[in-house]
Structure formats: structure tokens, C-alpha cells
Design a protein around this motif. Structure first.
Motif, PDB file in Angstrom:
ATOM      1  N   PRO A  28       0.840  -1.209   0.000  1.00  0.00           N
ATOM      2  CA  PRO A  28       0.000   0.000   0.000  1.00  0.00           C
ATOM      3  C   PRO A  28       0.872   1.255   0.000  1.00  0.00           C
ATOM      4  N   GLY A  29       0.536   2.195  -0.854  1.00  0.00           N
ATOM      5  CA  GLY A  29       1.344   3.401  -0.990  1.00  0.00           C
ATOM      6  C   GLY A  29       2.460   3.274  -2.001  1.00  0.00           C
ATOM      7  N   GLN A  30       2.612   2.094  -2.595  1.00  0.00           N
ATOM      8  CA  GLN A  30       3.653   1.877  -3.592  1.00  0.00           C
ATOM      9  C   GLN A  30       3.037   1.657  -4.971  1.00  0.00           C
ATOM     10  N   VAL A  31       3.913   1.688  -5.971  1.00  0.00           N
ATOM     11  CA  VAL A  31       3.551   1.330  -7.340  1.00  0.00           C
ATOM     12  C   VAL A  31       4.525   0.272  -7.823  1.00  0.00           C
ATOM     13  N   LEU A  32       4.109  -0.476  -8.833  1.00  0.00           N
ATOM     14  CA  LEU A  32       5.020  -1.352  -9.551  1.00  0.00           C
ATOM     15  C   LEU A  32       5.322  -0.688 -10.880  1.00  0.00           C
ATOM     16  N   VAL A  33       6.607  -0.479 -11.138  1.00  0.00           N
ATOM     17  CA  VAL A  33       7.057   0.211 -12.343  1.00  0.00           C
ATOM     18  C   VAL A  33       7.658  -0.808 -13.291  1.00  0.00           C
ATOM     19  N   ALA A  34       7.175  -0.819 -14.542  1.00  0.00           N
ATOM     20  CA  ALA A  34       7.823  -1.583 -15.597  1.00  0.00           C
ATOM     21  C   ALA A  34       8.991  -0.745 -16.095  1.00  0.00           C
ATOM     22  N   VAL A  35      10.201  -1.183 -15.798  1.00  0.00           N
ATOM     23  CA  VAL A  35      11.393  -0.386 -16.065  1.00  0.00           C
ATOM     24  C   VAL A  35      11.647  -0.329 -17.568  1.00  0.00           C
ATOM     25  N   GLU A  36      11.843   0.892 -18.069  1.00  0.00           N
ATOM     26  CA  GLU A  36      12.161   1.071 -19.487  1.00  0.00           C
ATOM     27  C   GLU A  36      13.654   1.311 -19.708  1.00  0.00           C
ATOM     28  N   ARG A  37      14.266   2.108 -18.847  1.00  0.00           N
ATOM     29  CA  ARG A  37      15.703   2.353 -18.940  1.00  0.00           C
ATOM     30  C   ARG A  37      16.259   2.511 -17.533  1.00  0.00           C
ATOM     31  N   ILE A  62      22.124  -8.400  -4.503  1.00  0.00           N
ATOM     32  CA  ILE A  62      21.209  -7.277  -4.603  1.00  0.00           C
ATOM     33  C   ILE A  62      21.093  -6.850  -6.058  1.00  0.00           C
ATOM     34  N   THR A  63      19.901  -6.422  -6.435  1.00  0.00           N
ATOM     35  CA  THR A  63      19.679  -5.881  -7.770  1.00  0.00           C
ATOM     36  C   THR A  63      20.131  -4.428  -7.779  1.00  0.00           C
ATOM     37  N   LEU A  64      21.123  -4.123  -8.600  1.00  0.00           N
ATOM     38  CA  LEU A  64      21.651  -2.769  -8.687  1.00  0.00           C
ATOM     39  C   LEU A  64      20.707  -1.877  -9.484  1.00  0.00           C
ATOM     40  N   GLY A  65      21.083  -0.580  -9.610  1.00  0.00           N
ATOM     41  CA  GLY A  65      20.370   0.337 -10.484  1.00  0.00           C
ATOM     42  C   GLY A  65      19.494   1.326  -9.756  1.00  0.00           C
ATOM     43  N   HIS A  66      19.889   2.615  -9.805  1.00  0.00           N
ATOM     44  CA  HIS A  66      19.077   3.650  -9.157  1.00  0.00           C
ATOM     45  C   HIS A  66      18.756   4.818 -10.089  1.00  0.00           C
ATOM     46  N   GLU A  67      19.130   4.733 -11.352  1.00  0.00           N
ATOM     47  CA  GLU A  67      18.790   5.777 -12.336  1.00  0.00           C
ATOM     48  C   GLU A  67      17.704   5.195 -13.238  1.00  0.00           C
ATOM     49  N   VAL A  68      16.457   5.360 -12.863  1.00  0.00           N
ATOM     50  CA  VAL A  68      15.372   4.566 -13.435  1.00  0.00           C
ATOM     51  C   VAL A  68      14.296   5.454 -14.039  1.00  0.00           C
ATOM     52  N   ARG A  85       4.197   7.375 -17.192  1.00  0.00           N
ATOM     53  CA  ARG A  85       5.662   7.238 -17.140  1.00  0.00           C
ATOM     54  C   ARG A  85       6.191   8.080 -15.992  1.00  0.00           C
ATOM     55  N   VAL A  86       7.085   7.497 -15.205  1.00  0.00           N
ATOM     56  CA  VAL A  86       7.584   8.167 -14.001  1.00  0.00           C
ATOM     57  C   VAL A  86       9.085   7.935 -13.835  1.00  0.00           C
ATOM     58  N   VAL A  87       9.686   8.836 -13.091  1.00  0.00           N
ATOM     59  CA  VAL A  87      11.011   8.618 -12.512  1.00  0.00           C
ATOM     60  C   VAL A  87      10.795   8.348 -11.032  1.00  0.00           C
ATOM     61  N   PRO A  88      10.973   7.107 -10.583  1.00  0.00           N
ATOM     62  CA  PRO A  88      10.784   6.817  -9.156  1.00  0.00           C
ATOM     63  C   PRO A  88      11.975   7.312  -8.342  1.00  0.00           C
ATOM     64  N   ASP A  89      11.683   8.086  -7.297  1.00  0.00           N
ATOM     65  CA  ASP A  89      12.773   8.498  -6.421  1.00  0.00           C
ATOM     66  C   ASP A  89      13.253   7.273  -5.654  1.00  0.00           C
ATOM     67  N   VAL A  90      14.560   7.154  -5.521  1.00  0.00           N
ATOM     68  CA  VAL A  90      15.129   5.944  -4.913  1.00  0.00           C
ATOM     69  C   VAL A  90      15.633   6.180  -3.495  1.00  0.00           C
ATOM     70  N   VAL A  91      15.516   7.409  -3.008  1.00  0.00           N
ATOM     71  CA  VAL A  91      15.998   7.752  -1.669  1.00  0.00           C
ATOM     72  C   VAL A  91      14.855   7.544  -0.678  1.00  0.00           C
TER      73      VAL A  91
END
Length: 341
Positions: A28-37, A62-68, A85-91
């Protein structure tokens, strides 16, 4: 949707494996993002070379990658329309401490960064907080939007630098973040921007954006010639090499601001006499906040104030992510590699 997805997982230095993992289930409060890049960052490369640096041992693999950048495909609470389309904040702060209460989640003692302490975006899908996803304009190319996270680092670093109107600015290190800072500083508007880098191709890129560019051993003379002999008003250290902080002090004027952007895992010596007697201001910057850093970065990309296209080296499929890390490590002409899951 299947229960498994491919992901690039860090196991040990130079050991990144593409394997099948469960698709995350958004809370709850989250989304699932289909990563494009997903962009590969200098901090990702540091983990690849000699990690764990920021990765806790308990999180391995761990799955890397924070520029999504990606598209919302599930949203249990309905906060964001599917297909956005979104840029999810990773912090991700704890939400309870003194810093989080001041909207300084990047300083939270229990800070988690997706892609460093939690699974990130080098995967087909990624879970993220709905409230901190930044919407991407429909007409913004996805491979431009993929630069939103490093652009947010640049936005935050320049906010730490203060007013650049009329300033002589020196950017130490002309990698991806350095090049974005060059562009943003010129738009600030700084009077002159000097980009310092040992790689001729990177200097040429910075010149194309309007900067003066030079090699590290020329920096002091070049900056003094452009500043009436004083030195740079503002220096942004983006090189991330051990010699760069001291070199940044050397190229700055008395009373200057030196913003330390580069990431390194070391204790370094600095010319403290020059810092103290010259009343220089050393400022660290890291992470970013979704509304004051990521959202302005997306806006700057959408308006064309920042143009990352010359920085885009290649886009590779997820299965070639380990090869992409090796290329970043060995090819000085490579700047930004994007992964398309």
C-alpha cells in the motif's frame, strides 16, 4: 504477469549475474514500475570494482540500479494512473527521525537507497513509493528522461553552490554529472565555466556545451587567467579520484565555495591551511529529494536546458549488463550506458 523476472544482481566485485528473481509485490502506498531504462552510475561502477561500499553484506545478492525511468503497471492505492511514465525516487528515509521530519531524507541515519541497500532498477520491474514518483511529460524521450537522476544530483549540487550569477565556476571531472553541471552552471548564468578532465573526448564535449576545457595540470593557470588571477568563485568536484578535493581547493579563490560531489571510499588529506586561512567553504552533497531535486531535473530536461544526448554512449539489453560494467571500467570514452530491461 509472470511470477519471475530477469534482474542484474551484484554478488561480489566483478561478479554481476543476470538471473531470474520474483517480481516485487507493491505494498500500500507503492507502485510497480515496468522499467524502461536504467542508467549505470559511477557509484554502481565503484560497487562493481571493489564493493561492497554502500551495499550492506546482509543485502547480497542485490539488484543494482538507481537511475530509473519506467511506466506504472500496478498501483494498489490508485495514487497514479496506470500507464503513467515516471522517474521513481530511490531515496527512502525512515519517515520517523529528526531529518525525515525536516524533509531531509537523504540524511536519515537509516537511509535506504534502492539499488544500493534495497533492490533497484536493473530488472524488468521495480517497486517504488507512489508519493515520490515524478511524472515524466509525454513528449520527453525515454532515453533523455533516463538522465533525470544524475541531473537531480547536478541540480542539488548547484543549489549547494549558491548564486552563480557572474561567477567563474570550475567543474573538476567531466563525466556524466560533471557535464550536466557544466550545462546547468552556464544557464545559471555563470560568467565562465571551466571543465577539467584528463580525457580529451570529455573536454571536447564540455567545450561543445560552451565551457572552457583543460587538462588537470593546466587548471590553475587557466582558471586564474579567466578570473583576474583570483581563482574560481565556485568549484564542483565531480571526479571522484583521491587527488580531486585538494586540486579543487588549489584552483579556488579565497572565500570560494567548494562543493564535493565525487564519490570515493577513502580518507583523504586536504590543504587545511588554505581552507582555514582562505576561509573557503567546503560543502558535501549527496542523494536528492524528489520534489526539490528530481522534479526540477525532469523539468530542465523537458525544456532542453539540459541536453544529455551527447553523453549517451549506448543502450544495451539487460543480459549484457555485466559487459556494460566492464566497458565502463576499461573504456574512458564511455560516459553513460543505459540498460533496457
Amino acid at each position: 504477469m509472470t511470477d519471475l523476472m530477469p534482474a542484474a544482481r551484484w554478488y561480489a566485485p566483478r561478479d554481476v549475474r543476470t538471473e531470474q528473481v520474483p517480481v516485487p509485490v507493491p505494498l500500500p502506498g507503492q507502485v510497480l514500475v515496468a522499467v524502461e531504462r536504467t542508467g549505470l552510475c559511477g557509484s554502481d561502477l565503484e560497487e562493481y570494482r571493489e564493493g561492497p561500499v554502500a551495499i550492506p553484506p546482509s543485502a547480497v545478492p542485490i539488484t543494482l540500479g538507481h537511475e530509473v525511468v519506467g511506466t506504472v503497471v500496478e498501483c494498489p492505492g490508485g495514487e497514479i494512473a496506470l500507464g503513467t511514465r515516471v522517474v521513481p525516487d530511490v531515496v527512502v528515509g525512515c519517515g520517523r527521525c529528526w531529518w525525515c521530519a525536516r524533509h531531509e531524507e537523504g540524511l536519515c541515519p537509516d537511509l535506504l537507497v534502492r539499488g544500493q541497500q534495497q533492490d533497484g532498477g536493473l530488472a524488468r520491474f521495480m517497486a517504488a513509493d507512489a508519493a515520490t514518483c515524478v511524472r515524466v511529460p509525454d513528449d520527453l524521450d525515454v532515453e533523455v528522461a533516463a538522465f533525470a537522476e544524475p541531473a537531480a544530483v547536478a541540480v542539488r549540487a548547484l543549489r549547494k553552490a549558491g548564486d552563480l550569477s557572474g561567477a567563474v565556476v570550475c567543474v573538476q571531472g567531466a563525466g556524466t554529472v560533471g557535464q550536466l553541471i557544466v550545462q546547468a552552471a552556464l544557464a545559471a548564468p555563470a560568467t565562465r565555466v571551466v571543465a577539467v578532465d584528463p580525457v580529451p573526448g570529455r573536454r571536447k564535449l564540455a567545450q561543445g556545451f560552451g565551457a572552457v576545457a583543460c587538462a588537470p595540470d593546466e587548471a590553475v593557470d587557466v582558471v586564474r587567467s579567466l578570473s583576474g588571477g583570483r581563482g574560481a568563485d565556485v568549484v564542483l568536484e565531480c571526479a571522484g579520484v583521491p587527488s580531486a578535493p585538494a586540486a579543487s581547493v588549489a584552483v579556488s579563490r579565497r572565500g570560494a565555495t567548494v562543493v564535493l560531489v565525487g564519490f570515493r571510499h577513502a580518507t583523504l588529506a586536504l590543504p587545511w591551511l588554505d581552507v582555514v586561512l582562505g576561509e573557503r567553504r567546503l560543502v558535501g552533497t549527496a542523494a536528492h529529494v524528489w520534489d526539490t531535486d528530481v522534479a526540477p531535473a525532469v523539468a530542465l530536461l523537458a525544456r532542453g536546458v539540459l541536453d544529455p544526448r551527447p553523453l549517451h554512449t549506448a543502450t544495451v539489453p539487460l543480459g549484457r549488463a555485466p559487459e556494460a560494467f566492464e566497458r565502463l571500467d576499461t573504456d574512458p570514452s564511455a560516459l553513460k550506458l543505459l540498460v533496457a530491461p
